[in-house]
Design a protein around this motif. Structure first.
Motif, PDB file in Angstrom:
ATOM      1  N   GLU A 314       0.842  -1.194   0.000  1.00  0.00           N
ATOM      2  CA  GLU A 314       0.000   0.000   0.000  1.00  0.00           C
ATOM      3  C   GLU A 314       0.875   1.241   0.000  1.00  0.00           C
ATOM      4  O   GLU A 314       1.806   1.346   0.772  1.00  0.00           O
ATOM      5  N   ARG A 315       0.530   2.176  -0.883  1.00  0.00           N
ATOM      6  CA  ARG A 315       1.304   3.416  -0.965  1.00  0.00           C
ATOM      7  C   ARG A 315       0.804   4.393   0.094  1.00  0.00           C
ATOM      8  O   ARG A 315      -0.396   4.635   0.222  1.00  0.00           O
ATOM      9  N   PHE A 316       1.718   4.933   0.864  1.00  0.00           N
ATOM     10  CA  PHE A 316       1.363   5.860   1.934  1.00  0.00           C
ATOM     11  C   PHE A 316       1.288   7.289   1.379  1.00  0.00           C
ATOM     12  O   PHE A 316       2.133   7.715   0.592  1.00  0.00           O
ATOM     13  N   THR A 317       0.244   8.020   1.788  1.00  0.00           N
ATOM     14  CA  THR A 317       0.082   9.418   1.386  1.00  0.00           C
ATOM     15  C   THR A 317      -0.042  10.279   2.629  1.00  0.00           C
ATOM     16  O   THR A 317      -0.853   9.977   3.521  1.00  0.00           O
ATOM     17  N   LEU A 318       0.726  11.326   2.696  1.00  0.00           N
ATOM     18  CA  LEU A 318       0.682  12.231   3.846  1.00  0.00           C
ATOM     19  C   LEU A 318      -0.631  13.010   3.851  1.00  0.00           C
ATOM     20  O   LEU A 318      -1.130  13.425   2.797  1.00  0.00           O
ATOM     21  N   GLU A 342       3.990   9.413  12.411  1.00  0.00           N
ATOM     22  CA  GLU A 342       3.705   8.753  11.127  1.00  0.00           C
ATOM     23  C   GLU A 342       4.878   7.855  10.727  1.00  0.00           C
ATOM     24  O   GLU A 342       4.686   6.706  10.313  1.00  0.00           O
ATOM     25  N   LEU A 343       6.100   8.368  10.863  1.00  0.00           N
ATOM     26  CA  LEU A 343       7.282   7.606  10.474  1.00  0.00           C
ATOM     27  C   LEU A 343       7.474   6.392  11.378  1.00  0.00           C
ATOM     28  O   LEU A 343       7.833   5.303  10.909  1.00  0.00           O
ATOM     29  N   GLU A 344       7.262   6.587  12.674  1.00  0.00           N
ATOM     30  CA  GLU A 344       7.420   5.469  13.618  1.00  0.00           C
ATOM     31  C   GLU A 344       6.398   4.368  13.354  1.00  0.00           C
ATOM     32  O   GLU A 344       6.709   3.179  13.438  1.00  0.00           O
ATOM     33  N   THR A 356       9.340   5.529   0.103  1.00  0.00           N
ATOM     34  CA  THR A 356       8.249   6.078   0.914  1.00  0.00           C
ATOM     35  C   THR A 356       8.700   7.327   1.652  1.00  0.00           C
ATOM     36  O   THR A 356       7.971   8.324   1.725  1.00  0.00           O
ATOM     37  N   LEU A 357       9.915   7.289   2.204  1.00  0.00           N
ATOM     38  CA  LEU A 357      10.441   8.463   2.914  1.00  0.00           C
ATOM     39  C   LEU A 357      10.564   9.649   1.967  1.00  0.00           C
ATOM     40  O   LEU A 357      10.224  10.779   2.319  1.00  0.00           O
ATOM     41  N   HIS A 358      11.016   9.392   0.751  1.00  0.00           N
ATOM     42  CA  HIS A 358      11.150  10.471  -0.239  1.00  0.00           C
ATOM     43  C   HIS A 358       9.776  11.025  -0.607  1.00  0.00           C
ATOM     44  O   HIS A 358       9.604  12.238  -0.770  1.00  0.00           O
ATOM     45  N   SER A 359       8.776  10.154  -0.738  1.00  0.00           N
ATOM     46  CA  SER A 359       7.419  10.586  -1.064  1.00  0.00           C
ATOM     47  C   SER A 359       6.844  11.474   0.034  1.00  0.00           C
ATOM     48  O   SER A 359       6.222  12.513  -0.235  1.00  0.00           O
ATOM     49  N   ILE A 360       7.069  11.088   1.289  1.00  0.00           N
ATOM     50  CA  ILE A 360       6.598  11.897   2.422  1.00  0.00           C
ATOM     51  C   ILE A 360       7.278  13.262   2.413  1.00  0.00           C
ATOM     52  O   ILE A 360       6.643  14.297   2.665  1.00  0.00           O
TER      53      ILE A 360
END
Length: 531
Positions: A314-318, A342-344, A356-360
């Motif tokens: 699943e792709r995470f969206t902020l 959110e990161l934890e 994912t980190l780059h997307s956030i």
């Protein structure tokens, strides 16, 4: 060479001075003392090469003197004199490494033989000391040569072909077995992990020394190669196939523990598969790539054949709307804490990889840039400093680096918006927005959004400061413009109504008469005739 004679009997001292031809033994200076305290003062002024000392003296014995001298790192010769033989004295003399133990009255030949023996021993020690220095220098040089060789192998400065590597090892006179397999242990510490008071070169030196001490007896210093790449401190350790992999794993765990305890940083270790010498440069590259992709598995030992597994189904969206509201409310702490949470959560679910980190990061920046644009603040100027750029460069490396960057961006953004707001009051900015946009279909909420407030809160503040509602002030602006158009232009009443933001002519006429006491037609007729 210097000799010190110690005896409380003055005639004995004079006899010693005359009985021996000192120059024949290479002794150029003979000093005398009549008690231990005098001897210590002379000793402190410059250590003699040979001490000849009576054992039994009233103000301190010869045993006291040799014990004191040895405690002060005296390695020179020592000859004892005594009036009678004693097993206790002799055994103590041996304990403190005395060269000879002579019984008075002294025999010239016996004394000269003892002096000769002491001087020969001193010469042998001096020669061995030189050999030791040369040996240490050779070993140090050998380590440097071997370290340079392995560095060239790992960076492919030596072509990765067995016969060329073998030839280079022979040229440098190294005992390197190119036919055996090696394991590469890579120790990684991101630069952002070290405390600010550390100088880069000093930290790198301390890290290498710590690793060397832990691996002493297992790995030679020449096989520990320290280098730095893209703000990461690395140590590559070459281990021959014969070493027990479990022992190496234990050493890697010990390195991580000691780095945390003494250097106050988080080290991560990577163990490669067994590889031929010709494949070590490729192995090093692969371990560095593994380190680069490591976002949440820091401070552990990892194996090359066990890549990190992330759940990316699943792709995470902020939640950008939520963060926009937090920025509008200037909630610095909540912004950072929410982001950290959110990161934890993602890390706990094993869903936080580099993509994912780059997307956030990109979503977070979109929120920031949007807010800055509303306030006409140039983002490129706000984040143009060297420190800000360095934080941005490191942000994708780890959760730790990301949070440092996010904290800095949040502080800078909120503080900059506050400065803009302080330089112009909320009501004044709302008025300016109305003046610039009254021709459009504006609502109270539109005006409130322009100053990042709710409609109810703006209405209250606006009324308190101006005595008017937002709608009344908007109509005032529109009617002022309409009055000017009615006098100066030939446009129809309907066109003027539409151009000044009114929906209908009837509503325009109602508001116009309420504010001026006349209809638009009467106002035009009256004022045009006056002109």
């Amino acid at each position: 060479m210097r000799c010190l004679l110690i005896d409380d009997d003055i005639p004995t001292v004079h006899a010693l001075l005359g009985i021996v031809n000192w120059e024949e033994f290479g002794v150029t200076e003979v000093l005398t003392a009549y008690n231990i305290e005098e001897a210590k003062q002379i000793f402190n002024g410059g250590k003699p090469d040979l001490i000849i000392c009576d054992i039994e003296m009233p103000r301190g014995s010869g045993m006291d003197m040799i014990q004191w001298a040895r405690e002060h790192q005296y390695e020179g010769g020592f000859i004892f004199l005594t009036c009678h033989a004693s097993f206790t004295f002799a055994s103590q003399a041996i304990l403190y490494n005395a060269d000879s133990y002579l019984v008075k009255p002294l025999d010239k030949q016996e004394l000269e033989a003892a002096v000769q023996k002491s001087i020969e021993t001193l010469k042998k020690k001096a020669l061995m000391g030189e050999y030791s220095k040369l040996g240490k220098a050779w070993l140090k040089n050998k380590d440097l040569v071997e370290r340079g060789f392995w560095n060239d192998v790992l960076t492919a400065a030596i072509s990765p072909r067995i016969h060329l590597i073998q030839s280079e090892a022979q040229k440098r006179e190294l005992d390197v077995y190119v036919d055996t397999e090696y394991v590469l242990l890579l120790v990684s510490v991101p630069r952002s992990q070290i405390e600010r008071e550390w100088d880069d070169s000093i930290f790198h030196y301390a890290l290498t020394n710590l690793i060397s001490e832990i691996l002493t007896g297992q790995i030679s210093a020449g096989r520990i190669i320290a280098y730095q790449a893209d703000n990461v401190f690395y140590n590559a350790i070459l281990v021959e196939n014969g070493m027990d992999i479990r022992e190496l794993q234990h050493s890697a765990e010990h390195i991580i523990l000691m780095c945390r305890q003494y250097l106050k940083c988080t080290a991560t270790c990577y163990l490669s598969e067994k590889a031929a010498v010709s494949g070590l440069s490729q192995i090093k590259t692969e371990l560095e790539q593994l380190d680069e992709s490591n976002i949440i598995f820091r401070g552990e030992v990892h194996h090359q054949n066990e890549p990190f597994h992330y759940d990316t189904t699943e792709r995470f969206t902020l939640d950008m709307e939520l963060f926009t509201m937090l920025f509008i409310q200037k909630e610095k702490v909540q912004i950072v804490n929410r982001l950290k949470k959110e990161l934890e959560t993602l890390a706990a679910l094993n869903k936080l990889n580099s993509a994912t980190l780059h997307s956030i990061r990109e979503d977070f920046l979109q929120v920031v840039y949007s807010l800055l644009s509303r306030h006409q603040i140039g983002a490129h100027r706000l984040f143009a400093g060297e420190a800000a750029q360095q934080l941005a460069h490191n942000a994708d490396s780890s959760v730790f680096d990301f949070m440092k960057w996010a904290q800095a961006v949040t502080d800078k953004t909120v503080d900059s918006i506050k400065e803009v707001l302080q330089s112009e009051g909320v009501v004044e900015r709302a008025k300016r927005f109305i003046h610039e946009n009254f021709r459009q279909d504006l609502s109270r909420e539109d005006v409130a959004a322009s100053v990042y407030l709710t409609g109810d809160y703006l209405a209250k503040v606006f009324k308190n400061e101006t005595g008017q509602t937002v709608k009344e002030y908007l109509n005032d602006c529109r009617i002022k413009e309409a009055k000017q158009r009615l006098i100066e232009s030939t446009a129809s009443i309907g066109d003027i109504a539409m151009d000044t933001g009114f929906d209908t002519i009837s509503y325009f006429s109602t508001v116009f008469k309420k504010l001026t006491g006349e209809t638009p037609i009467a106002y035009r007729s009256k004022h045009k005739s006056v002109r």
